[in-house]
Write an enzyme that holds these catalytic residues in place. Sequence first.
Site, PDB file in Angstrom:
ATOM      1  NE  ARG A 122      -3.687  -0.116   2.461  1.00 43.23           N
ATOM      2  CZ  ARG A 122      -4.540   0.069   3.470  1.00 43.23           C
ATOM      3  NH1 ARG A 122      -4.591  -0.808   4.455  1.00 43.23           N
ATOM      4  NH2 ARG A 122      -5.320   1.125   3.489  1.00 43.23           N
ATOM      5  CB  SER A 166      -5.907  10.463   2.740  1.00 46.07           C
ATOM      6  OG  SER A 166      -5.415   9.549   3.701  1.00 46.07           O
ATOM      7  CD  GLN A 168      -5.332   5.326   6.852  1.00 48.25           C
ATOM      8  OE1 GLN A 168      -4.435   5.164   6.019  1.00 48.25           O
ATOM      9  NE2 GLN A 168      -6.104   4.335   7.254  1.00 48.25           N
ATOM     10  CG  ASP A 313     -13.464   2.331   5.896  1.00 51.55           C
ATOM     11  OD1 ASP A 313     -12.549   2.083   5.085  1.00 51.55           O
ATOM     12  OD2 ASP A 313     -13.268   2.877   6.997  1.00 51.55           O
ATOM     13  CE  LYS A 340      -9.227   1.896   2.105  1.00 58.19           C
ATOM     14  NZ  LYS A 340      -8.824   3.116   2.857  1.00 58.19           N
ATOM     15  NE  ARG A 344     -11.410  -3.028   1.227  1.00 61.89           N
ATOM     16  CZ  ARG A 344     -11.317  -2.339   2.362  1.00 61.89           C
ATOM     17  NH1 ARG A 344     -11.726  -1.076   2.406  1.00 61.89           N
ATOM     18  NH2 ARG A 344     -10.814  -2.908   3.437  1.00 61.89           N
TER      19      ARG A 344
END
Length: 435
Positions: A122, A166, A168, A313, A340, A344
């Site tokens: 990632r 993001s 994060q 998510d 991810k 996905r």
Amino acid sequence: MKAVIKGCKANFDIITTVPGDKSISHRSLIIGTIPKGVYTIENYAMSEDCKTTIEVLKSLGVSIVSHENKLLVNSPGVYEFHKDVEILDCKNSGTTARLISGLICGANIKTKLIGDESLSKRPMGRVIDPLEVMGGNIYDFKGTLPIRFEKNRGLTSIEYELPVPSAQVKSAVLIAGFLSNGVTKVIEPIPTRDHTENLFKFLGARVEKCGDKISIENSPIICKDIIVPADPSSASFLICAALLGHNIKLTVQNVLLNESRKTYIDILKAMGASIEIVGKGIVNNEPVGDLVVYSSELKGVKIEHHIIPSIIDEIPVLSVVAAFAAGETVFQGVEELKVKESDRVEGIVKNLRKANLKATYSNNNLIIQGFHVEGETSTEGSVSIETNNDHRIAMAFAILAMKLKATIIIDNWDCSEISFPDSKTYFSKFMNFMK
């Protein structure tokens, strides 16, 4: 371990909760241990990812004693953390890796950050780039883990516009910014979840938001006891199962209702879902309440690109719901889903097609053609779901059992523990696990 799921149970009135929110659990340790002191965390998410954060903080010198989902934390303060740690293993947790990178740079710690095979694929450049500009001393970086951090001369503040939406990345910069000299400003053209800002404020930090700009500076903060609300992302799987069921009423109690986290509920309501929100107050700067859900007939919707970060998510489970909604559902600009825990987008399209449901990916858009009739689809026999060890793919496709006559075989149910501890118990309220 495989899970074999057949049909759905005839439950009509279900009252439950779900484990604590993963995002707040991570931050309650990573940010909560910055000041020196003792505090407790109630309802900490004991998912595999959040357990990883516990182990990383222990390696840095924080004392953490757990009893079920309650933690007693004794922190020496960030500037007294161990300064030379050979390895910090983030395993599969992207949140741990990205947020702890900001802490490592700000606390001037020498270490090597590693992860498992999935996490090591990632992208980390989006976090490391601003940290290097701030003065982080990072060696041998090739875009992903492992990353080697060396001692630095102290960080300086920056003004940084997020190149991608993001939470994060934003959090890593804000954590590093709090531990730097001056005022750090983060500009986010598309808003992301704001748990980092909320927790810093709760602990007493000077954090301000003006338009799309968030400012933070080093300021006195203290340890405080933290209560983690129930995770709305985990709740989404049960909510969607109830919506696809017949004559089910579901109440999920004490759920986090942060505006940046309940967007998927707004989308489901736009699709025709009957969902009631019962507010119950504020807990450590976060709103909480109950969600009351009724089985509903749904229709397709278009979800625009700027909304995607707020539902990143929940897109897998929303995709499964969309497959049984009347008409077409379009998720615009979902390229972030491809990096991810697994790709996905590929997982959603491939597994829906296995169930004879229509899904395509074109020009960064995910398009689901809904199959909407009374009763069941024509799929019989069994449908084998390939999770690629991705917890959200596993749980999203389990709820196919609410609609299909087929037996649903999930190739690795154990991966659900990454984010949803004891998930089988919760899912069993709706579905029959055969093994």
